[in-house]
Design an enzyme around this catalytic site. Structure first.
Site, PDB file in Angstrom:
ATOM      1  N   LYS A 102       0.862  -1.194   0.000  1.00 21.21           N
ATOM      2  CA  LYS A 102       0.000   0.000   0.000  1.00 21.21           C
ATOM      3  C   LYS A 102       0.888   1.229   0.000  1.00 21.21           C
ATOM      4  CE  LYS A 102      -4.501   0.718   0.166  1.00 21.21           C
ATOM      5  NZ  LYS A 102      -5.566  -0.173  -0.303  1.00 21.21           N
ATOM      6  N   GLY A 211     -23.815   3.710   1.403  1.00 25.35           N
ATOM      7  CA  GLY A 211     -22.769   4.161   0.472  1.00 25.35           C
ATOM      8  C   GLY A 211     -23.218   3.926  -0.953  1.00 25.35           C
ATOM      9  N   GLY A 213     -21.281   4.933  -3.876  1.00 20.65           N
ATOM     10  CA  GLY A 213     -20.171   5.305  -4.751  1.00 20.65           C
ATOM     11  C   GLY A 213     -19.826   4.144  -5.670  1.00 20.65           C
ATOM     12  N   ASN A 214     -18.568   4.007  -5.994  1.00 21.23           N
ATOM     13  CA  ASN A 214     -18.154   2.947  -6.916  1.00 21.23           C
ATOM     14  C   ASN A 214     -18.666   1.586  -6.440  1.00 21.23           C
ATOM     15  OD1 ASN A 214     -16.319   0.644  -7.561  1.00 21.23           O
ATOM     16  ND2 ASN A 214     -15.494   2.120  -9.010  1.00 21.23           N
ATOM     17  N   ALA A 215     -18.381   1.246  -5.191  1.00 22.87           N
ATOM     18  CA  ALA A 215     -18.739  -0.078  -4.696  1.00 22.87           C
ATOM     19  C   ALA A 215     -20.252  -0.205  -4.481  1.00 22.87           C
ATOM     20  CB  ALA A 215     -17.971  -0.365  -3.405  1.00 22.87           C
TER      21      ALA A 215
HETATM   22  P1  NAD Z   1     -16.549   6.128  -3.243  1.00 19.75           P
HETATM   23  O1  NAD Z   1     -15.815   7.332  -2.815  1.00 19.75           O
HETATM   24  O2  NAD Z   1     -16.778   5.895  -4.692  1.00 19.75           O
HETATM   25  O3  NAD Z   1     -17.989   6.104  -2.545  1.00 19.75           O
HETATM   26  C1  NAD Z   1     -18.186   6.286  -1.171  1.00 19.75           C
HETATM   27  C2  NAD Z   1     -19.663   6.467  -0.926  1.00 19.75           C
HETATM   28  O4  NAD Z   1     -19.879   6.548   0.476  1.00 19.75           O
HETATM   29  C3  NAD Z   1     -20.251   7.739  -1.524  1.00 19.75           C
HETATM   30  O5  NAD Z   1     -21.521   7.454  -2.058  1.00 19.75           O
HETATM   31  C4  NAD Z   1     -20.417   8.655  -0.319  1.00 19.75           C
HETATM   32  O6  NAD Z   1     -21.459   9.584  -0.485  1.00 19.75           O
HETATM   33  C5  NAD Z   1     -20.748   7.633   0.730  1.00 19.75           C
HETATM   34  N1  NAD Z   1     -20.558   8.128   2.091  1.00 19.75           N
HETATM   35  C6  NAD Z   1     -19.604   8.952   2.579  1.00 19.75           C
HETATM   36  N2  NAD Z   1     -19.823   9.186   3.877  1.00 19.75           N
HETATM   37  C7  NAD Z   1     -20.932   8.493   4.205  1.00 19.75           C
HETATM   38  C8  NAD Z   1     -21.666   8.324   5.398  1.00 19.75           C
HETATM   39  N3  NAD Z   1     -21.328   8.940   6.528  1.00 19.75           N
HETATM   40  N4  NAD Z   1     -22.738   7.505   5.357  1.00 19.75           N
HETATM   41  C9  NAD Z   1     -23.108   6.891   4.219  1.00 19.75           C
HETATM   42  N5  NAD Z   1     -22.474   7.026   3.077  1.00 19.75           N
HETATM   43  C10 NAD Z   1     -21.397   7.813   3.071  1.00 19.75           C
HETATM   44  O7  NAD Z   1     -15.794   4.912  -2.553  1.00 19.75           O
HETATM   45  P2  NAD Z   1     -15.817   3.382  -2.979  1.00 19.75           P
HETATM   46  O8  NAD Z   1     -14.714   3.140  -3.939  1.00 19.75           O
HETATM   47  O9  NAD Z   1     -17.215   2.978  -3.323  1.00 19.75           O
HETATM   48  O10 NAD Z   1     -15.379   2.699  -1.613  1.00 19.75           O
HETATM   49  C11 NAD Z   1     -16.294   2.481  -0.534  1.00 19.75           C
HETATM   50  C12 NAD Z   1     -15.688   1.516   0.462  1.00 19.75           C
HETATM   51  O11 NAD Z   1     -15.374   0.309  -0.212  1.00 19.75           O
HETATM   52  C13 NAD Z   1     -14.373   1.999   1.099  1.00 19.75           C
HETATM   53  O12 NAD Z   1     -14.294   1.483   2.402  1.00 19.75           O
HETATM   54  C14 NAD Z   1     -13.322   1.332   0.240  1.00 19.75           C
HETATM   55  O13 NAD Z   1     -12.097   1.174   0.944  1.00 19.75           O
HETATM   56  C15 NAD Z   1     -14.006   0.005  -0.014  1.00 19.75           C
HETATM   57  N6  NAD Z   1     -13.435  -0.666  -1.180  1.00 19.75           N
HETATM   58  C16 NAD Z   1     -13.607  -0.159  -2.429  1.00 19.75           C
HETATM   59  C17 NAD Z   1     -13.022  -0.799  -3.500  1.00 19.75           C
HETATM   60  C18 NAD Z   1     -13.205  -0.286  -4.894  1.00 19.75           C
HETATM   61  O14 NAD Z   1     -12.710  -0.941  -5.823  1.00 19.75           O
HETATM   62  N7  NAD Z   1     -13.898   0.802  -5.126  1.00 19.75           N
HETATM   63  C19 NAD Z   1     -12.277  -1.979  -3.304  1.00 19.75           C
HETATM   64  C20 NAD Z   1     -12.147  -2.487  -2.013  1.00 19.75           C
HETATM   65  C21 NAD Z   1     -12.737  -1.808  -0.949  1.00 19.75           C
END
Ligand code: NAD
Length: 407
Positions: A102, A211, A213-215
């Site tokens: 990382k 949440g 976002g992407n996930a």
């Molecule tokens: P992202 O930034 O695309 O989305 C995050 C989402 O969480 C957004 O919709 C945001 O509005 C929401 N959010 C923020 N604060 C919040 C709150 N207090 N309550 C509810 N929602 C809230 O991030 P992502 O890539 O979707 O990642 C989300 C989680 O998944 C993280 O913990 C990340 O480490 C984990 N993750 C993501 C990936 C990936 O490939 N994207 C891979 C492994 C783990």
């Protein structure tokens, strides 16, 4: 108070305790290499600012280190070490030939122009060039980094060493990135959930996702496309709920247009309320530390799928275990993301281009196999899924170390 690294170490200790191999902890307790450096960069206003940057290889026992790069004001060595440590176990659970790594820079990307982010990134990449490589350590995007940032790192690396797209994943499609990688975390989580639902005999689950976002959004879309009933979703501004089920396609359109899911049709709820809804499956897919000792006794779901990293605190874990709530741990549930990166790396090294169908089929194979491997450990030791996933991972890593003659 224990550091986040110590909290993460505890998960491995628990696994070793169960298999009565605690004496091996010392071999995997600390990273193989932790690099901290400073990057002086002249900003648009003519001033030079010095940024702190990091790259950690926790383990290369099973292959090159692999893990993302984070740009965030709170990035520090303890956090980077913890995330690298967890990547070792995540890669081992899904049995892809990587160790854990990382990296990151302590900065708030919102405070800098795109040109400044580019020169900071290029300076970071020049420092990284000596310690990364397709057989050494392969970075990827993480919080607040993206395909453009990966492209700048590849560009610097290719001038210092040689053209080598497999040095980094999560690239733009034009530079060897692949279709499917972006949704791979969500699709991987979907395959795990599908297997679990079969095992648990849950036929028509009601699902809540924190949440969007992407996930979270991609998972909502994939679940809805497959006919699952999502009754609540949320983002940082709050959530919406409809006990009969949400129209996810419409919610996605509203989110894109209005930047929040709260404008979509449904009863407005808070994030706190979402976590406590009467649903079958709760999917935290936003932030860490969402289910804690103060709300773990209020969770009504029978299954929690940890798509976010570390959404359940160790104290909450104990309460959920006592309440018989099944927690699918992050190192399994969200490992589809790094598996997608692995497929990108394979294609870059082969110079091949897979079809999207092949990508999905391979992901399905890796994720369902990992789920079944964890289940087999769980059946053997009669413990939580988290302990089972760590037992599986630690056994694989220690096995590789033993075969290599390191221990
Ligand atoms: P992202 O930034 O695309 O989305 C995050 C989402 O969480 C957004 O919709 C945001 O509005 C929401 N959010 C923020 N604060 C919040 C709150 N207090 N309550 C509810 N929602 C809230 O991030 P992502 O890539 O979707 O990642 C989300 C989680 O998944 C993280 O913990 C990340 O480490 C984990 N993750 C993501 C990936 C990936 O490939 N994207 C891979 C492994 C783990």
């Amino acid at each position: 108070m224990a550091s986040i690294y110590e909290l993460a170490q505890e998960k491995v200790r628990n696994a070793l305790r169960i298999i009565e191999k605690e004496e091996y902890f010392k071999y995997i307790a600390e990273p193989e290499q932790a690099t901290e450096f400073t990057i002086p960069v002249r900003l648009d206003n003519g001033e030079v600012e010095v940024f702190k940057a990091y790259r950690v290889k926790h383990s290369t026992a099973r292959g090159p280190a692999k893990g993302g790069i984070r740009y965030h004001p709170l990035v520090n060595m303890d956090e980077v070490k913890t995330l690298a440590f967890l990547m070792t176990w995540k890669n081992a659970v899904v049995n892809i030939p990587y160790g854990g790594g990382k990296g990151g820079i302590t900065l708030d990307p919102k405070k800098y122009s795109e040109r400044e982010i580019e020169i900071i990134t290029r300076a970071y990449a020049r420092r990284l060039a000596r310690i990364i490589g397709p057989d050494i350590d392969i970075p990827a995007p993480d919080v607040y980094t993206n395909p453009q940032i990966m492209a700048w790192i590849l560009d610097e690396y290719s001038f210092i060493k040689q053209w080598e797209p497999a040095v980094i994943t999560g690239k733009p499609l034009e530079l060897g990135g692949i279709a499917g990688r972006e949704e791979s975390t969500a699709r991987g989580a979907f395959f795990v959930l599908r297997e679990l639902l079969k095992d648990q005999n849950i036929a028509k689950p009601r699902i809540a996702i924190q949440g969007f976002g992407n996930a979270g959004m991609n998972l909502a879309r994939i679940l809805a496309e497959s006919g699952y009933n999502i009754v609540a979703v949320s983002d940082s501004r709050g959530g919406i709920y409809n006990e009969k089920g949400l129209d996810i396609e419409k919610v996605i359109d509203i989110k894109k247009e209005k930047k929040t899911v709260q404008e979509a049709e449904g009863e407005k709820i808070s994030n706190k309320e979402l976590l406590e809804l009467d649903v079958d499956i709760l999917i935290p897919a936003a932030l860490d530390n969402q289910i804690t000792k103060s709300n773990a006794d209020k969770v009504k779901a029978s299954v929690i799928l940890e798509v976010a990293n570390n959404p359940v605190t160790p104290e909450a874990d104990k309460i959920l275990e006592e309440r018989n709530i099944l927690v699918v741990p992050d190192i399994l549930a969200n490992a589809g993301g790094v598996t997608g990166s692995y497929f990108e790396w394979i294609q870059n090294r082969e110079g091949s281009i897979w079809s999207y169908e092949r990508f999905v089929n391979e992901l399905e194979r890796v994720m369902t196999t990992a789920y079944r491997d964890v289940r087999a450990v769980r059946n053997k030791y009669n413990t939580t899924m988290r302990n089972s996933a760590f037992i599986l991972a630690v056994t694989r890593v220690l096995g590789a170390m033993r075969q290599r003659g390191w221990i």
